[in-house]
Every structure is written in C-alpha cells, then in structure tokens.
Design an enzyme around this catalytic site. Structure first.
Site, PDB file in Angstrom:
ATOM      1  N   CYS A 140       0.842  -1.200   0.000  1.00  0.00           N
ATOM      2  CA  CYS A 140       0.000   0.000   0.000  1.00  0.00           C
ATOM      3  C   CYS A 140       0.883   1.258   0.000  1.00  0.00           C
ATOM      4  CB  CYS A 140      -0.922  -0.034   1.221  1.00  0.00           C
ATOM      5  SG  CYS A 140      -2.184   1.240   1.230  1.00  0.00           S
ATOM      6  N   CYS A 141       1.882   1.275   0.885  1.00  0.00           N
ATOM      7  CA  CYS A 141       2.797   2.428   0.941  1.00  0.00           C
ATOM      8  C   CYS A 141       3.612   2.542  -0.345  1.00  0.00           C
ATOM      9  CB  CYS A 141       3.753   2.298   2.125  1.00  0.00           C
ATOM     10  SG  CYS A 141       3.054   2.750   3.717  1.00  0.00           S
ATOM     11  N   CYS A 171      -1.382   8.375   7.393  1.00  0.00           N
ATOM     12  CA  CYS A 171      -2.728   8.082   6.892  1.00  0.00           C
ATOM     13  C   CYS A 171      -3.597   7.626   8.067  1.00  0.00           C
ATOM     14  CB  CYS A 171      -2.664   6.971   5.855  1.00  0.00           C
ATOM     15  SG  CYS A 171      -1.673   7.370   4.406  1.00  0.00           S
ATOM     16  N   CYS A 182      -3.605   3.991   9.621  1.00  0.00           N
ATOM     17  CA  CYS A 182      -2.317   3.489  10.109  1.00  0.00           C
ATOM     18  C   CYS A 182      -1.703   4.387  11.181  1.00  0.00           C
ATOM     19  CB  CYS A 182      -1.347   3.370   8.935  1.00  0.00           C
ATOM     20  SG  CYS A 182      -2.007   2.370   7.594  1.00  0.00           S
ATOM     21  N   CYS A 186       7.375   4.159   5.817  1.00  0.00           N
ATOM     22  CA  CYS A 186       6.525   3.932   4.649  1.00  0.00           C
ATOM     23  C   CYS A 186       7.354   3.438   3.471  1.00  0.00           C
ATOM     24  CB  CYS A 186       5.792   5.209   4.256  1.00  0.00           C
ATOM     25  SG  CYS A 186       6.865   6.503   3.645  1.00  0.00           S
TER      26      CYS A 186
HETATM   27  S1  SF4 Z   1       0.306   4.659   5.665  1.00  0.00           S
HETATM   28 FE1  SF4 Z   1      -1.273   3.037   5.580  1.00  0.00          FE
HETATM   29  S2  SF4 Z   1      -2.933   3.823   4.251  1.00  0.00           S
HETATM   30 FE2  SF4 Z   1      -1.116   5.137   3.985  1.00  0.00          FE
HETATM   31  S3  SF4 Z   1      -0.113   4.313   2.180  1.00  0.00           S
HETATM   32 FE3  SF4 Z   1       0.868   3.330   3.957  1.00  0.00          FE
HETATM   33  S4  SF4 Z   1      -0.299   1.446   4.387  1.00  0.00           S
HETATM   34 FE4  SF4 Z   1      -1.496   2.714   2.949  1.00  0.00          FE
END
Ligand code: SF4
Length: 240
Positions: free
Chosen positions: A117-118, A201, A204, A228
């Site tokens: 995701c990151c 985010c 998280c 991240c």
């Molecule tokens: S902090 Fe969480 S929601 Fe944001 S990009 Fe990374 S995993 Fe995804």
C-alpha cells in the site's frame, strides 16, 4: 562549514545530538541547507510531509531562500485535518507541488499488505516527484531520535546514486522541534492538538503514549513504528 556538502557525511551524529545546544543545532541546520543550496541550486527540493519536522525544515529552507521548492506526497487516506492543512500550506507557498497516486488498490490493502500500500500510494509518487522536479538533492525532516528505524541515518546520504539526501535536523530532539516551531510561530497540523505525535494516513496512525515517538504508526502490523519506504526504498532507477 566549507567544502562540498558530502564532507559532513562522516560527522558523529550521536555526539552532535548530545553536545550541541538548541541554537547551535539551528545554526548547523541553516548552514547545511545554505551549503546544499549553493551546490545544487534549484535542484535542491524539500520533501514536505506536513508533519512538525517538515514544518521546521520548510521554515529553515525559506530562511535560506524563498525560491526553494518543495513537494508533498499525499494519499486518499490522509485525515481531513491534514488535507485542510495541506491546502493552506499550498496556498501560502505555491512553490509546493502535490503528488499522489490514483491507482486502484485492493480494499483495505493497508491492513493486508501495508508495505505494498505504501509502495503504491507513497513511494511511487515520491519517485515521480524526484523525476518531474529534476531533483539532485532532496531535503527531509528525518530525526535520529524519532524511533527505532531512524537511529543510523546520516545528515548527508546518497542511497540512490546521483541523488543526495540531506537531513538537516537529524540531530534535533522532539522538544527542540517544538521549541523552534513555537519561537517562530510556525503553523502546524491541528491533529497535534488532539494528541498525535507522528502523523500519517488515518488507518495506520493512532494516538499513543510512551517513549517511541513513532509508536502510533502501523500499530498491530510488522511495520509498527516503522517506515513507509520513502526513506528506505530506492527513489531513482527502479521500475514503477
Ligand atoms: S500509511 Fe497506511 S494507508 Fe497510507 S499508504 Fe501506507 S499502508 Fe497505505
């Protein structure tokens, strides 16, 4: 400070953290940015995460030159307060560019695979920023006292060949960041007033107490208190 910015790469960071006082740290940070600005000109760009450390670095950079540009990487999961603060910052500083990814991702990827995701939502837009803004030296708000993953960074690094990373407040304590922001009346994200110490985010990021400043990041995952990937993954030369 004289010579190339690379000459400070071997400075003993731990000693600087413990022996320099607040005013000396501020002076050192300004000198580092000044020196890098001389060396890299408009290819020196600040990565502004909109957190307190970035607010301090952005303010320091503007003391050196109002022309210094910056980029913000944002995601669809940023809290409303951060989105609002970002809009205000960009209005105040049109030389800040915003990068994000609209790529489709699996539902709740942040829970099932936060690294991926990151990678998609943060690291790839950061790569795009570096490329589009023709960055030769990026300036960050990293601090070595911030958490378990940040203890071995240097003030000047070249993790990607040809891309210098400058961490001008690496030696600052959390208290010194707040001291700087208060003394200079720098606006900050209103989430700090709610008790957050490290911002990210919304899925998280939690409010936590305790020693580790980043303990509220990715709670309950293997990334807890971690990164991240913007500071650990290559930003140049990797396929997207
Ligand atoms: S902090 Fe969480 S929601 Fe944001 S990009 Fe990374 S995993 Fe995804």
């Amino acid at each position: 400070m004289t010579g190339s910015i690379a000459s400070v790469a071997d400075a003993d960071v731990k000693e600087l953290v413990e022996t320099l006082n607040f005013a000396q740290k501020v002076e050192r940070s300004v000198n580092l940015i000044e020196q890098a600005c001389r060396e890299f000109g408009d290819r020196l760009v600040v990565a502004n995460s909109l957190g307190k450390d970035s607010c301090a670095v952005w303010h320091l950079a503007k003391r050196v030159s109002l022309k210094i540009r910056g980029f913000i990487v944002t995601t669809r999961f940023k809290p409303a307060e951060t989105r609002q603060f970002m809009a205000e910052e960009v209005r105040r500083h049109p030389e800040l560019r915003v990068f994000s990814s609209e790529e489709e991702i699996a539902d709740k990827l942040y829970a099932t695979d936060p690294d991926q995701c990151c990678e998609i939502l943060k690291v790839r837009p950061a790569r795009q920023a570096v490329k589009e803004m023709n960055v030769a030296c990026w300036v960050t708000g990293l601090r070595c006292t911030e958490g378990r993953t940040r203890t071995d960074f240097k003030e000047v690094e070249e993790r990607d060949e040809g891309l210098i990373k400058l961490n001008p407040i690496l030696t600052w304590y959390e208290r010194e960041v707040w001291q700087y922001l208060a003394l200079n009346r720098v606006p900050v994200n209103p989430l700090y007033a709610k008790g957050y110490r490290s911002l990210g985010c919304w899925p998280c990021t939690k409010i936590t107490q305790g020693v580790d400043e980043r303990a509220g990041r990715w709670v309950g995952t293997s990334k807890c208190g971690g990164e991240c990937g913007i500071h650990t993954r290559p930003l140049l030369g990797e396929q997207q």
